[in-house]
Write an enzyme that holds these catalytic residues in place. Structure first.
Site, PDB file in Angstrom:
ATOM      1  N   LYS A  36     -10.864   2.499   0.066  1.00 19.15           N
ATOM      2  CA  LYS A  36     -11.518   3.387   1.020  1.00 19.15           C
ATOM      3  C   LYS A  36     -10.562   3.856   2.110  1.00 19.15           C
ATOM      4  CE  LYS A  36     -14.825   0.097   0.978  1.00 19.15           C
ATOM      5  NZ  LYS A  36     -15.897  -0.791   1.446  1.00 19.15           N
ATOM      6  N   GLY A  37      -9.481   3.115   2.307  1.00 14.23           N
ATOM      7  CA  GLY A  37      -8.604   3.311   3.461  1.00 14.23           C
ATOM      8  C   GLY A  37      -8.076   4.713   3.685  1.00 14.23           C
ATOM      9  N   GLU A  92      -2.253   7.448   0.096  1.00 14.04           N
ATOM     10  CA  GLU A  92      -2.569   6.066   0.480  1.00 14.04           C
ATOM     11  C   GLU A  92      -2.526   5.928   1.989  1.00 14.04           C
ATOM     12  OE1 GLU A  92      -3.797   3.277   0.196  1.00 14.04           O
ATOM     13  OE2 GLU A  92      -2.836   1.959  -1.250  1.00 14.04           O
ATOM     14  N   ASP A  93      -3.279   4.964   2.494  1.00 15.00           N
ATOM     15  CA  ASP A  93      -3.251   4.715   3.935  1.00 15.00           C
ATOM     16  C   ASP A  93      -1.964   4.014   4.372  1.00 15.00           C
ATOM     17  OD1 ASP A  93      -3.919   2.357   2.600  1.00 15.00           O
ATOM     18  OD2 ASP A  93      -5.722   1.948   3.766  1.00 15.00           O
ATOM     19  N   ASP A  96       2.297  -1.863   2.264  1.00 19.17           N
ATOM     20  CA  ASP A  96       2.614  -3.139   2.888  1.00 19.17           C
ATOM     21  C   ASP A  96       3.566  -3.875   1.933  1.00 19.17           C
ATOM     22  OD1 ASP A  96       2.230  -5.189   4.826  1.00 19.17           O
ATOM     23  OD2 ASP A  96       0.636  -6.078   3.652  1.00 19.17           O
ATOM     24  N   VAL A 146      -2.732  -3.407  11.465  1.00 17.02           N
ATOM     25  CA  VAL A 146      -3.274  -2.269  12.200  1.00 17.02           C
ATOM     26  C   VAL A 146      -4.626  -1.840  11.641  1.00 17.02           C
ATOM     27  CG1 VAL A 146      -1.026  -1.400  12.942  1.00 17.02           C
ATOM     28  CG2 VAL A 146      -1.940  -0.676  10.734  1.00 17.02           C
ATOM     29  N   ASP A 152      -9.187  -0.786   7.888  1.00 17.55           N
ATOM     30  CA  ASP A 152     -10.190  -1.727   8.374  1.00 17.55           C
ATOM     31  C   ASP A 152      -9.642  -3.122   8.582  1.00 17.55           C
ATOM     32  OD1 ASP A 152      -9.919  -2.336   5.509  1.00 17.55           O
ATOM     33  OD2 ASP A 152     -11.631  -3.655   5.842  1.00 17.55           O
ATOM     34  N   ARG A 158     -12.792   1.391  10.853  1.00 14.74           N
ATOM     35  CA  ARG A 158     -12.327   2.556  10.094  1.00 14.74           C
ATOM     36  C   ARG A 158     -12.572   3.851  10.859  1.00 14.74           C
ATOM     37  NH1 ARG A 158     -11.172   0.886   4.811  1.00 14.74           N
ATOM     38  NH2 ARG A 158     -12.507  -0.728   3.932  1.00 14.74           N
TER      39      ARG A 158
HETATM   40  P1  IMP Z   1      -0.024  -3.807  -0.435  1.00 12.49           P
HETATM   41  O1  IMP Z   1      -0.469  -3.908  -1.854  1.00 12.49           O
HETATM   42  O2  IMP Z   1       0.400  -5.133   0.128  1.00 12.49           O
HETATM   43  O3  IMP Z   1       1.011  -2.747  -0.178  1.00 12.49           O
HETATM   44  O4  IMP Z   1      -1.312  -3.518   0.408  1.00 12.49           O
HETATM   45  C1  IMP Z   1      -1.833  -2.303   0.499  1.00 12.49           C
HETATM   46  C2  IMP Z   1      -3.252  -2.357   1.003  1.00 12.49           C
HETATM   47  O5  IMP Z   1      -3.499  -3.462   1.888  1.00 12.49           O
HETATM   48  C3  IMP Z   1      -3.497  -1.119   1.805  1.00 12.49           C
HETATM   49  O6  IMP Z   1      -3.914  -0.060   0.970  1.00 12.49           O
HETATM   50  C4  IMP Z   1      -4.529  -1.579   2.784  1.00 12.49           C
HETATM   51  O7  IMP Z   1      -5.801  -1.434   2.217  1.00 12.49           O
HETATM   52  C5  IMP Z   1      -4.228  -3.038   3.013  1.00 12.49           C
HETATM   53  N1  IMP Z   1      -3.419  -3.246   4.238  1.00 12.49           N
HETATM   54  C6  IMP Z   1      -2.122  -3.592   4.310  1.00 12.49           C
HETATM   55  N2  IMP Z   1      -1.700  -3.693   5.581  1.00 12.49           N
HETATM   56  C7  IMP Z   1      -2.769  -3.388   6.340  1.00 12.49           C
HETATM   57  C8  IMP Z   1      -2.978  -3.278   7.764  1.00 12.49           C
HETATM   58  O8  IMP Z   1      -2.093  -3.490   8.616  1.00 12.49           O
HETATM   59  N3  IMP Z   1      -4.240  -2.937   8.151  1.00 12.49           N
HETATM   60  C9  IMP Z   1      -5.245  -2.694   7.278  1.00 12.49           C
HETATM   61  N4  IMP Z   1      -5.090  -2.753   5.944  1.00 12.49           N
HETATM   62  C10 IMP Z   1      -3.869  -3.097   5.481  1.00 12.49           C
HETATM   63 MG    MG Z   2      -5.598   0.970   0.784  1.00 14.14          MG
END
Ligand code: IMP
Ligand code: MG
Length: 167
Positions: A36-37, A92-93, A96, A146, A152, A158
């Site tokens: 949803k981000g 993508e939002d 990470d 964040v 969220d 959100r």
């Molecule tokens: P990744 O797979 O670790 O890159 O995570 C990606 C997903 O984790 C993002 O699409 C977000 O939904 C969530 N996420 C990662 N960091 C944050 C943050 O700081 N705040 C909120 N959601 C996050």
């Molecule tokens: Mg996401």
């Protein structure tokens, strides 16, 4: 709530990103938002783009426990349309660890798009566990959790028009 990126900063940067994407794909582009981000980012991005653009949505769950990702990714909602021959940009939002995006890029590339790029509003490069290409990055931020502008914490925040750090 400490404000990390103001509404004005975000709007200015999103307009620049829309212009960059339009410049690279002037004729047609297919945007795929990751729910949803990315829903607010997508809606602002697409309103800054003139000309032909189509949209689709998918949802993934990264089995997040609290504020860290477990590394497992599961598809919760697949796309409505195929990608064969399309110029596709994943929206993508935040990147990470990169695990979610890495998974998405792999499965979408297998659907034979003409091109596949990624636009992320935020990137936390120091957290990366897998090296994943992101062609359009809004802001590079430090390793802090964040919220706001679609992002969220436990499904809250959100709706904030800015990006903040929960204290
Ligand atoms: P990744 O797979 O670790 O890159 O995570 C990606 C997903 O984790 C993002 O699409 C977000 O939904 C969530 N996420 C990662 N960091 C944050 C943050 O700081 N705040 C909120 N959601 C996050
Ligand atoms: Mg996401």
């Amino acid at each position: 709530m400490q404000i990390l990126l103001s509404e004005q900063q975000i709007q200015k940067r999103v307009a620049e990103m829309a212009a960059d994407i339009r410049r690279d794909f002037p004729d047609d582009v297919h945007l795929i938002a990751v729910l949803k981000g990315a829903f607010i980012f997508l809606s602002d991005l697409v309103r800054q783009m003139s000309g032909k653009v189509s949209l689709d949505f998918m949802a993934v769950s990264s089995y997040a426990k609290g504020t860290t990702t477990s590394g497992e990714v599961r598809m919760m909602k697949d796309l409505d349309f195929g990608l064969d021959g399309r110029n596709v940009v994943i929206v993508e939002d935040i990147v990470d660890s990169g695990l979610t995006l890495n998974y998405l890029q792999e499965i979408l590339r297998a659907r034979n798009p003409k091109s596949l790029r990624t636009a992320c509003l935020l990137s936390k490069p120091t957290r990366r566990r897998v090296d994943v290409p992101v062609e359009y990055v809004g802001f590079t931020i430090e390793d802090r959790f964040v919220v706001g502008y679609g992002l969220d914490y436990a499904e809250q925040y959100r709706n904030l028009p800015y990006i903040g750090v929960v204290s």
